[in-house]
Structures are given as structure tokens and as C-alpha cells.
Design an enzyme around this catalytic site. Structure first.
Site, mmCIF file in Angstrom:
data_model
loop_
_atom_site.group_PDB
_atom_site.id
_atom_site.type_symbol
_atom_site.label_atom_id
_atom_site.label_comp_id
_atom_site.label_asym_id
_atom_site.label_seq_id
_atom_site.Cartn_x
_atom_site.Cartn_y
_atom_site.Cartn_z
ATOM 1 N N ASP A 17 23.306 -17.399 -17.154
ATOM 2 C CA ASP A 17 24.342 -18.203 -16.505
ATOM 3 C C ASP A 17 25.371 -17.321 -15.789
ATOM 4 O OD1 ASP A 17 25.536 -20.585 -15.801
ATOM 5 O OD2 ASP A 17 26.783 -20.668 -17.597
ATOM 6 N N HIS A 34 21.850 -16.274 -7.447
ATOM 7 C CA HIS A 34 20.500 -16.482 -7.995
ATOM 8 C C HIS A 34 19.552 -15.381 -7.503
ATOM 9 C CE1 HIS A 34 21.923 -20.229 -9.472
ATOM 10 N NE2 HIS A 34 21.832 -20.916 -8.354
ATOM 11 N N LEU A 128 4.177 -7.835 -24.270
ATOM 12 C CA LEU A 128 5.251 -8.834 -24.295
ATOM 13 C C LEU A 128 4.775 -10.196 -23.786
ATOM 14 C CD1 LEU A 128 8.456 -9.353 -24.408
ATOM 15 C CD2 LEU A 128 8.398 -8.861 -21.948
HETATM 16 C C1 FPP Z 1 22.754 -20.669 -13.950
HETATM 17 O O1 FPP Z 1 23.795 -20.156 -13.158
HETATM 18 C C2 FPP Z 1 21.486 -20.146 -13.454
HETATM 19 C C3 FPP Z 1 20.518 -20.886 -12.897
HETATM 20 C C4 FPP Z 1 20.616 -22.360 -12.760
HETATM 21 C C5 FPP Z 1 19.306 -20.267 -12.344
HETATM 22 C C6 FPP Z 1 18.861 -18.976 -12.985
HETATM 23 C C7 FPP Z 1 17.863 -18.312 -12.110
HETATM 24 C C8 FPP Z 1 17.783 -16.969 -11.906
HETATM 25 C C9 FPP Z 1 18.593 -16.002 -12.635
HETATM 26 C C10 FPP Z 1 16.857 -16.365 -10.951
HETATM 27 C C11 FPP Z 1 15.632 -17.084 -10.734
HETATM 28 C C12 FPP Z 1 14.470 -16.508 -11.385
HETATM 29 C C13 FPP Z 1 13.276 -17.122 -11.368
HETATM 30 C C14 FPP Z 1 12.132 -16.503 -12.043
HETATM 31 C C15 FPP Z 1 13.088 -18.400 -10.693
HETATM 32 P P1 FPP Z 1 24.799 -21.147 -12.450
HETATM 33 O O2 FPP Z 1 24.362 -21.369 -11.057
HETATM 34 O O3 FPP Z 1 24.949 -22.402 -13.251
HETATM 35 O O4 FPP Z 1 26.122 -20.303 -12.484
HETATM 36 P P2 FPP Z 1 27.600 -20.856 -12.596
HETATM 37 O O5 FPP Z 1 27.782 -21.307 -14.020
HETATM 38 O O6 FPP Z 1 28.415 -19.664 -12.273
HETATM 39 O O7 FPP Z 1 27.748 -21.960 -11.606
#
Ligand code: FPP
Length: 253
Positions: A17, A34, A128
Site C-alpha cells: 500500500d 504503481h 519459492l
Molecule cells: C495500493 O496502493 C496498491 C495497489 C492497489 C496496487 C498494488 C500494485 C503494485 C504494487 C504493482 C503491480 C504489480 C503487479 C504484479 C500487477 P494505493 O493505490 O491504494 O495507495 P494509496 O493508499 O496511497 O492510495
């Protein structure tokens, strides 16, 4: 020799997150976080493999993330495709078994094909287990499991022993450590059944800033915790207690 996880730390799950806030604080579009986060994930997978974890499961797209703007959803889908394409050879070279858990029916056909190919080609790898939760929700997973069980066993009630066999990845078992970056103190519908006795760890570091060093420090610190699974450390033996205190009858008086 470098750090190796203790034997009872088999399965680590990560809620990645903080991507959106990381990007916004740099006056960039949220999706920038992301993209950067997908590269951080590559490093963490490599580290998880090096330190001897059996399973790493990461939350890349939840059933709730469907509420986000279509443009952001599209980027996350594209990132899954790019990630699988980019990491394919490294995953196979390092003997890693790759799986996606979630509603694969929601993934575009061309991405699903790439995912399925890598799942098939890595299926017999003994290193893994790397699992990406995508279009995944913990409640949804439990409901699906119960429904599958009921179809197969119409004459029987489900038990705690039955249910795990009907989850997406039964072989992964329980989560030992559930780690969340980004500063929020929530589980957000991730691996609800599997995390019943997970050790929780929350870091303020936003996922795009997360490093392999911090990952190692966290696991070192969690490894020092005492896990009792609801039991107690033996402090006195039954023999040292007055007999009326250990008679089960006295519990009902
Ligand atoms: C939450 O951050 C994260 C996500 C919804 C997506 C996580 C995805 C990745 C780290 C990369 C993608 C990897 C693959 C393999 C598809 P948020 O957007 O909710 O952050 P915020 O809380 O700051 O808004």
C-alpha cells in the site's frame, strides 16, 4: 552467511500500500506509484527467494479496487501483463513457482494466456512459491470455498478442517507474517482465513520506497516474537496445582 528465515516462518503475505500517495506527494499521477511499485516487487521476490521463504503472496488488485477509476484499473491490468512478461525468465531461472489467485475470469484474454503459460511452465519448480492476488477478496474466497464444498458434499456440514482444501491455493497453508506498507492499520479483506494467527506488521514506508533491507529487518524482528497460537507457555505443572483446581467438574459449578 546472510539472513535466513526461521523454519516456522514459511509464508509471508504483503499488502503493498501507499503507491498513490507516494506519487501524489511528488505531484505525479497515482499510477506512477504503481509502476514504480511493480519494480520494488521484483526486488522483494528475489529477496524472499534468497532468504529461504517457502511462500510469498502479494495483494496487487482487490475485489474492492474495481471501484477505482477505469484509467487506474487499466494501468494495474497492464502492469500485471508487463510484470509477467518481464519476470518470466527470472522466475523460471530461479526455480520459482508462480501463481495468480483471484477471479481469473476478470483478466483480459491475452494477459490470462501469459499468466496461465507461466503458471504451467513453473508448476514443477521447487523453489519459492510466489503468488499474486489479483481481483481477489478474502470474503469472496471463503464464500466460493463453502459453495464448492456444499456442491461436492450435499449431505455433510463443513468443518474447519474441510474449508482450507477449497481455498484458491490450499497448499500454501496459513500465513505466518502479514505485512502492510503505507501506514494504515487494516487487513483490507486479504487472506482472511489464512491469517487467523498471522503475526501482523505495519510500516509507514510507502510501497514504492520499500527496500529489501527493510523487508529483512522486519522479518528479523518478527522472528523474535513468541507465537503461542492461543496456548500458554508452561509456567506450572498440573501436579503443582490443588486437585480441585484441575477437576473439570469444578468448571461447571
Ligand atoms: C495500493 O496502493 C496498491 C495497489 C492497489 C496496487 C498494488 C500494485 C503494485 C504494487 C504493482 C503491480 C504489480 C503487479 C504484479 C500487477 P494505493 O493505490 O491504494 O495507495 P494509496 O493508499 O496511497 O492510495
Amino acid at each position: 552467511m546472510g539472513f535466513k528465515v526461521p523454519q516456522d516462518m514459511k509464508h509471508v503475505a504483503i499488502i503493498m500500500d501507499g503507491n498513490g500517495r507516494w506519487a501524489q506527494s511528488r505531484r505525479r499521477p497515482r499510477v506512477w506509484g504503481h509502476v514504480r511499485g511493480s519494480f520494488v516487487l521484483s526486488d522483494i521476490v528475489e529477496k524472499a527467494d534468497q532468504i529461504g521463504l517457502k511462500s510469498l503472496t502479494v495483494y496487487a488488485f482487490s475485489t474492492e479496487n474495481w471501484k477505482r477509476p477505469t484509467s487506474e484499473i487499466k494501468v494495474l491490468f497492464t502492469l500485471l501483463k508487463k510484470f509477467v512478461t518481464r519476470e518470466r525468465s527470472r522466475i523460471l531461472r530461479n526455480n520459482i513457482r508462480f501463481k495468480v489467485m483471484g477471479d481469473l475470469g476478470d483478466i483480459p484474454e491475452h494477459t490470462r494466456k501469459l499468466v496461465c503459460e507461466l503458471e504451467k511452465d513453473s508448476a514443477n519448480n521447487k523453489g519459492l512459491h510466489f503468488n499474486v492476488a489479483f481481483s481477489y477478496g478474502g470474503r469472496d474466497e471463503v464464500v466460493r470455498a463453502v459453495n464448492k464444498f456444499m456442491v461436492e458434499n450435499p449431505d455433510r456440514l463443513i468443518s474447519e478442517k474441510d474449508l482450507p482444501q477449497y481455498l484458491y491455493l490450499p497448499e500454501e497453508g496459513d500465513v505466518d507474517v502479514l505485512l502492510r506498507t503505507g501506514g494504515d492499520l487494516r487487513i483490507s479483506n486479504f487472506l482472511l482465513w489464512q491469517s487467523a494467527y498471522a503475526e501482523l506488521f505495519f510500516t509507514n514506508t510507502k510501497w514504492p520506497d520499500f527496500t529489501t533491507d527493510e523487508f529483512e529487518q522486519i522479518l528479523r524482528s518478527v522472528a523474535t516474537r513468541e507465537r503461542r497460537f492461543g496456548a500458554i507457555k508452561e509456567t506450572c505443572t498440573e501436579a503443582s496445582l490443588p486437585s480441585e483446581m484441575i477437576s473439570t467438574e469444578s468448571l461447571h459449578q
